[in-house]
Enzyme design. Structure first.
Site, PDB file in Angstrom:
ATOM      1  N   HIS A 172     -27.529  33.982  13.091  1.00 52.54           N
ATOM      2  CA  HIS A 172     -27.230  32.602  13.295  1.00 52.54           C
ATOM      3  C   HIS A 172     -26.468  32.264  11.388  1.00 52.54           C
ATOM      4  O   HIS A 172     -26.266  30.853  10.832  1.00 52.54           O
ATOM      5  CB  HIS A 172     -27.792  31.937  13.627  1.00 52.54           C
ATOM      6  CG  HIS A 172     -26.417  29.875  14.259  1.00 52.54           C
ATOM      7  ND1 HIS A 172     -26.814  29.057  13.856  1.00 52.54           N
ATOM      8  CD2 HIS A 172     -25.288  30.182  14.552  1.00 52.54           C
ATOM      9  CE1 HIS A 172     -26.518  27.917  14.236  1.00 52.54           C
ATOM     10  NE2 HIS A 172     -24.946  28.723  14.106  1.00 52.54           N
ATOM     11  N   LYS A 174     -25.159  32.437   7.913  1.00 51.61           N
ATOM     12  CA  LYS A 174     -24.028  32.174   6.766  1.00 51.61           C
ATOM     13  C   LYS A 174     -24.337  31.902   5.100  1.00 51.61           C
ATOM     14  O   LYS A 174     -24.658  31.118   4.775  1.00 51.61           O
ATOM     15  CB  LYS A 174     -23.375  30.368   7.749  1.00 51.61           C
ATOM     16  CG  LYS A 174     -23.103  30.694   8.603  1.00 51.61           C
ATOM     17  CD  LYS A 174     -23.346  29.330   9.677  1.00 51.61           C
ATOM     18  CE  LYS A 174     -23.202  29.522  11.038  1.00 51.61           C
ATOM     19  NZ  LYS A 174     -23.967  28.681  11.524  1.00 51.61           N
ATOM     20  N   ASP A 179     -20.428  38.007  -7.564  1.00 55.00           N
ATOM     21  CA  ASP A 179     -20.943  38.678  -8.610  1.00 55.00           C
ATOM     22  C   ASP A 179     -22.698  37.909  -8.464  1.00 55.00           C
ATOM     23  O   ASP A 179     -22.975  37.832  -9.243  1.00 55.00           O
ATOM     24  CB  ASP A 179     -20.442  37.757  -9.766  1.00 55.00           C
ATOM     25  CG  ASP A 179     -18.832  38.578  -9.276  1.00 55.00           C
ATOM     26  OD1 ASP A 179     -18.879  39.775  -8.757  1.00 55.00           O
ATOM     27  OD2 ASP A 179     -18.048  38.224 -10.276  1.00 55.00           O
ATOM     28  N   HIS A 417     -21.494  19.059  13.278  1.00 56.72           N
ATOM     29  CA  HIS A 417     -21.648  20.251  13.597  1.00 56.72           C
ATOM     30  C   HIS A 417     -22.822  20.924  12.068  1.00 56.72           C
ATOM     31  O   HIS A 417     -23.099  22.003  11.955  1.00 56.72           O
ATOM     32  CB  HIS A 417     -20.655  20.388  13.019  1.00 56.72           C
ATOM     33  CG  HIS A 417     -20.876  22.998  13.425  1.00 56.72           C
ATOM     34  ND1 HIS A 417     -21.126  24.043  12.542  1.00 56.72           N
ATOM     35  CD2 HIS A 417     -20.845  23.144  14.981  1.00 56.72           C
ATOM     36  CE1 HIS A 417     -21.421  24.611  13.086  1.00 56.72           C
ATOM     37  NE2 HIS A 417     -21.514  24.491  13.387  1.00 56.72           N
ATOM     38  N   LYS A 419     -25.830  20.509   9.497  1.00 57.96           N
ATOM     39  CA  LYS A 419     -27.645  21.362   9.906  1.00 57.96           C
ATOM     40  C   LYS A 419     -28.504  20.142   8.870  1.00 57.96           C
ATOM     41  O   LYS A 419     -28.229  21.479   7.823  1.00 57.96           O
ATOM     42  CB  LYS A 419     -28.070  22.394  10.609  1.00 57.96           C
ATOM     43  CG  LYS A 419     -26.768  22.600  11.457  1.00 57.96           C
ATOM     44  CD  LYS A 419     -25.710  24.124  11.236  1.00 57.96           C
ATOM     45  CE  LYS A 419     -25.399  24.711  11.647  1.00 57.96           C
ATOM     46  NZ  LYS A 419     -24.657  23.948  13.171  1.00 57.96           N
ATOM     47  N   ASP A 424     -39.171  11.812   3.284  1.00 61.80           N
ATOM     48  CA  ASP A 424     -39.683  10.491   2.029  1.00 61.80           C
ATOM     49  C   ASP A 424     -38.101  10.520   1.522  1.00 61.80           C
ATOM     50  O   ASP A 424     -38.852   9.821   0.233  1.00 61.80           O
ATOM     51  CB  ASP A 424     -40.531  11.396   1.753  1.00 61.80           C
ATOM     52  CG  ASP A 424     -41.416  11.384   2.760  1.00 61.80           C
ATOM     53  OD1 ASP A 424     -41.603  10.749   3.534  1.00 61.80           O
ATOM     54  OD2 ASP A 424     -42.698  11.820   2.624  1.00 61.80           O
TER      55      ASP A 424
END
Length: 522
Positions: A172, A174, A179, A417, A419, A424
């Site tokens: 999952h 991404k 470079d 979508h 996450k 704190d």
């Protein structure tokens, strides 16, 4: 009829008999370039100038939040255009649609300039792309690998019938790294719904463009996935002759890039200045300590120990909340253990606020079913629970100080979508990890934890300002033991005694999934 059924069964068994992974073959070996090797590239010079201008030490990471969907697309396209030495790209889903094809064309153009391109895709997210991936892989400077692949190419879902426990574990992660100087990490996959290019459901998401100390860590993490025994060269998995040549794919990409349907995204690339501002040392970035959290690719084989999993890494990096925990997750299934952990925080006086998708906004109803049964215990423990409405007024920050506000939720047909989690008002996680059993135990995940009071405070402010206007506040009527959904808009704002826009059929599905022992799959 019996003879026909027997023949069909025999044919199916023969079809599925070869669904196991082929034995590993000798593969080319490669590693990410060292930062020193790319220091003289435009990206390398720009990053160095930005660091010196900010007075940042080499151990710090500079980051820029990518909130707008088209800006997030443009960032990837511009990084591909700016790269001179390497592109290392890792995704769970790559669609064969407008934005996916446009980015694939950028990879070809980069390779034509002499850039080495390594593309690693989870095979569950490559539906219909076999010919495209073979054509890309035929370029001398592009190599494509498939993570945990399906050997049965069509129909792919039949592979689950013979190898379910292997194929149920997916990559999952991404990341998009140019470079070894700049990287994009976050929640977005590659496809129209992630970049605002569809009339259907649009995903509200969040990525971080990062430079500095975190980038070599992302690069090394890519290397271990690239070298994993479950990452196969596409040519070893897709063995039939390709019906599309590299030249044909290049021509298709050029036609699409010049077409009217791509105008918005062509303009987004030409009119988005921040990559040029990065190179010219003019991009406003916050320089902070940052830490990469990532699963070992061996998690896909079920051989990773619990203490090595990303959930433990995130907890260690964020630390135990003392005052506040603000959580944003599209697929939120806390489990019994999670509810107990949240209850322990509430007993210590920690404020806990959660934003997830409502039933009308989610794109995965069965996941909503896994979440729904935990609403009453969470509310009894004093959690503030919000569920994004599918259609809500678009949020526009009041001023530049809110540049790190949560993604622009509320466009017509939006689904959460992003996450992210803030602790704190000091530290923030952004990545691919959904707070559910699948992310915790089955899929591999990655993300970045940044020590950023600015971003953490903006997330906190989002719960106080934008989220109540865009989401239902779910409360529990203790007297009647019933849930209530308070809309944040209206005169007066309406209160719903049943889940808004929930059909009878979906209600039955939610109830059924809620009582079945399938939570570990969700």
């Amino acid at each position: 009829m019996r003879c026909l059924l027997a023949c069909c069964a025999l044919a199916l068994s023969l079809l599925l008999s070869g669904c196991g992974l082929p034995p590993p073959q000798e593969r080319t070996t490669s590693q990410g370039l060292e930062v020193a090797e790319t220091a003289s590239t435009p990206l390398g010079k720009g990053v160095d100038a930005l660091r010196r201008q900010a007075g940042a030490t080499p151990d710090l990471t500079g980051f820029y939040a990518l909130l707008d969907a088209k800006e997030a697309f443009a960032a990837r396209a511009l990084m591909a255009r700016m790269a001179q030495r390497s592109l290392d790209i890792q995704y769970y889903i790559w669609r064969g649609d407008k934005t996916g094809d446009l980015l694939a064309h950028e990879l070809i153009l980069a390779a034509d300039r002499g850039v080495r391109v390594r593309l690693l895709l989870d095979d569950a997210g490559t539906e219909g792309l076999d010919d495209t991936l073979l054509a890309l892989d035929s370029h001398p400077l592009i190599e494509v690998r498939l993570f945990n692949p399906f050997t049965l190419r069509w129909p792919k879902p039949l592979g689950y019938t013979t190898d379910f426990f292997r194929l149920n574990r997916r990559m999952h992660n991404k990341s998009f790294t140019a470079d070894n100087q700049a990287t994009i990490v976050g929640g977005r996959n590659v496809g129209n719904e992630y970049f605002g290019a569809t009339d259907g459901v649009l995903f509200a998401d969040l990525d971080l463009l990062a430079v500095g100390a975190i980038v070599p860590a992302v690069s090394k993490d890519f290397d271990r996935y690239w070298a994993s025994t479950v990452s196969y060269p596409v040519g070893q998995i897709v063995t039939r002759p390709a019906s599309l040549s590299l030249q044909g794919l290049r021509a298709q990409g050029h036609t699409l890039l010049e077409s009217a349907q791509a105008r918005d995204y062509r303009d987004a690339v030409t009119q988005t200045p921040f990559i040029q501002r990065l190179v010219q040392a003019q991009l406003p970035m916050e320089w902070v300590p940052a830490r990469l959290v990532s699963d070992d690719p061996a998690k896909a084989l079920g051989t990773t120990q619990a203490r090595q999993l990303i959930g433990t890494q995130i907890r260690d990096a964020l630390g135990e909340p003392e005052h506040s925990l603000n959580l944003v997750s599209p697929y939120f299934i806390p489990t019994e253990e999670g509810v107990q952990a949240i209850a322990a925080l509430r007993d210590k006086g920690v404020q806990v606020r959660v934003l997830t998708n409502s039933a009308q906004a989610t794109d995965v109803t069965v996941v909503h079913a896994g979440y729904a049964k935990y609403r009453p215990p969470l509310l009894r423990h004093g959690v503030e629970l919000y569920e994004l409405r599918r259609t809500a007024p678009r949020y526009v920050p009041d001023d530049e100080r809110q540049k790190f506000a949560l993604p622009a939720l509320g466009s017509s047909g939006s689904s959460l979508h992003a996450k992210t989690m803030a602790v704190d008002g000091k530290r923030v996680f952004v990545g691919s990890f959904n707070f559910d059993p699948r992310s915790a135990a089955l899929n591999t995940e990655m993300g970045i934890v940044v020590d950023s009071p600015a971003l953490a405070t903006q997330i906190e402010q989002g719960f106080a300002t934008q989220i109540p206007a865009m989401a239902y506040r779910v409360v529990l009527d203790e007297k009647e033991g019933q849930l209530r959904w308070h809309s944040g808009v209206g005169h007066p704002p309406p209160v719903y005694n049943t889940e808004p826009d929930m059909s009878l059929a979906r209600s039955l599905l939610v109830w059924l999934v809620g009582i079945l022992p399938v939570e570990w799959l969700l």
